[in-house]
Scaffold this active site. Structure first.
Site, PDB file in Angstrom:
ATOM      1  N   CYS A 110       0.851  -1.191   0.000  1.00  0.00           N
ATOM      2  CA  CYS A 110       0.000   0.000   0.000  1.00  0.00           C
ATOM      3  C   CYS A 110       0.884   1.238   0.000  1.00  0.00           C
ATOM      4  CB  CYS A 110      -0.887  -0.031   1.251  1.00  0.00           C
ATOM      5  SG  CYS A 110      -1.936   1.425   1.430  1.00  0.00           S
ATOM      6  N   HIS A 152      -9.327  -3.712  -1.266  1.00  0.00           N
ATOM      7  CA  HIS A 152      -8.277  -2.892  -0.651  1.00  0.00           C
ATOM      8  C   HIS A 152      -8.669  -1.406  -0.690  1.00  0.00           C
ATOM      9  CE1 HIS A 152      -3.803  -2.005   0.018  1.00  0.00           C
ATOM     10  NE2 HIS A 152      -4.313  -0.818  -0.265  1.00  0.00           N
ATOM     11  N   GLU A 153      -9.121  -0.939  -1.843  1.00  0.00           N
ATOM     12  CA  GLU A 153      -9.443   0.490  -1.984  1.00  0.00           C
ATOM     13  C   GLU A 153     -10.696   0.870  -1.193  1.00  0.00           C
ATOM     14  OE1 GLU A 153      -7.182   2.296  -3.072  1.00  0.00           O
ATOM     15  OE2 GLU A 153      -6.033   0.681  -3.975  1.00  0.00           O
ATOM     16  N   HIS A 156     -10.023   1.470   2.398  1.00  0.00           N
ATOM     17  CA  HIS A 156      -9.479   2.809   2.677  1.00  0.00           C
ATOM     18  C   HIS A 156     -10.588   3.819   2.962  1.00  0.00           C
ATOM     19  CE1 HIS A 156      -5.168   2.686   2.151  1.00  0.00           C
ATOM     20  NE2 HIS A 156      -5.245   2.092   0.983  1.00  0.00           N
TER      21      HIS A 156
HETATM   22 ZN    ZN Z   1      -3.684   1.130   0.029  1.00  0.00          ZN
END
Ligand code: ZN
Length: 193
Positions: A110, A152-153, A156
């Site tokens: 990341c 993953h995004e 966030h």
């Molecule tokens: Zn990331």
């Protein structure tokens, strides 16, 4: 122009991001942000970037997996990760549904945890309902690496980082990952951590 990427420790990376209205999405400031995030992601050779990573607490992420990056991987790794080219696109206010599927373990890194990598279990298949860059509703069905990138995004946007989900004993420097594990298969990795 490349935007500053915030590193772990910055409170914004741990906050719930706000949703955007269609009017806001179509505003010049958000359209400019999308362009700058695209350029920043491309310069850093990443496959995704979420707005909180560049200091904007909003539910917006850009994603792109260009063919050059995919073809640079050894074929057996590309196949196992089910990594295919994904054209540039924007997801806004995404609602993630994890489809019933097995978890897969692959290494992730990341931009906001710079210099490290770890094995992260993720669902193989997902559905994402979101708005696109002009505020139109979209439904994305994804598998393999693209499904991993979406998870993953979207994490966030809810203040979650891969380190919250990783197999902690597999946490290592990116340099060590590239030297030792980058071209290894799941079978090679299994039972090692
Ligand atoms: Zn990331």
């Amino acid at each position: 122009m490349r935007l500053k990427i915030y590193q772990v420790g910055e409170p914004i990376l741990r906050e719930e991001a706000a949703t955007l209205s269609v009017e806001e999405i179509r505003s010049p400031s958000i359209q400019l942000l999308i362009e700058l995030m695209r350029d920043t992601m491309r310069e850093a050779s990443g496959v995704g970037l979420a707005a909180p990573q560049v200091g904007e607490p909003i539910q917006l992420a850009v994603i792109e997996d260009p063919i050059e990056g995919v073809e640079a991987l050894p074929e057996h790794i590309r196949d196992e990760r089910e990594r295919t080219p994904i054209p540039f696109h924007v997801i806004i206010n995404p609602i993630l549904t994890v489809e019933p599927s097995t978890l897969t373990n692959f290494f992730e890194a990341c931009f906001s945890v710079s210099g490290f990598a770890a094995l992260v279990p993720r669902s193989h298949s997902v559905k994402v309902e979101c708005l696109n860059e002009i505020g139109e509703p979209q439904v994305i069905k994804a598998q393999g690496w693209y499904a991993r990138t979406l998870q993953h995004e979207i994490d966030h946007l809810h203040g979650t980082l891969y380190v919250d989900r990783m197999i902690s004993r597999s946490f290592m420097t990116r340099e060590f990952y590239l030297r030792k594990w980058h071209t290894k298969t799941s079978a090679d990795v299994k039972g090692k951590f």
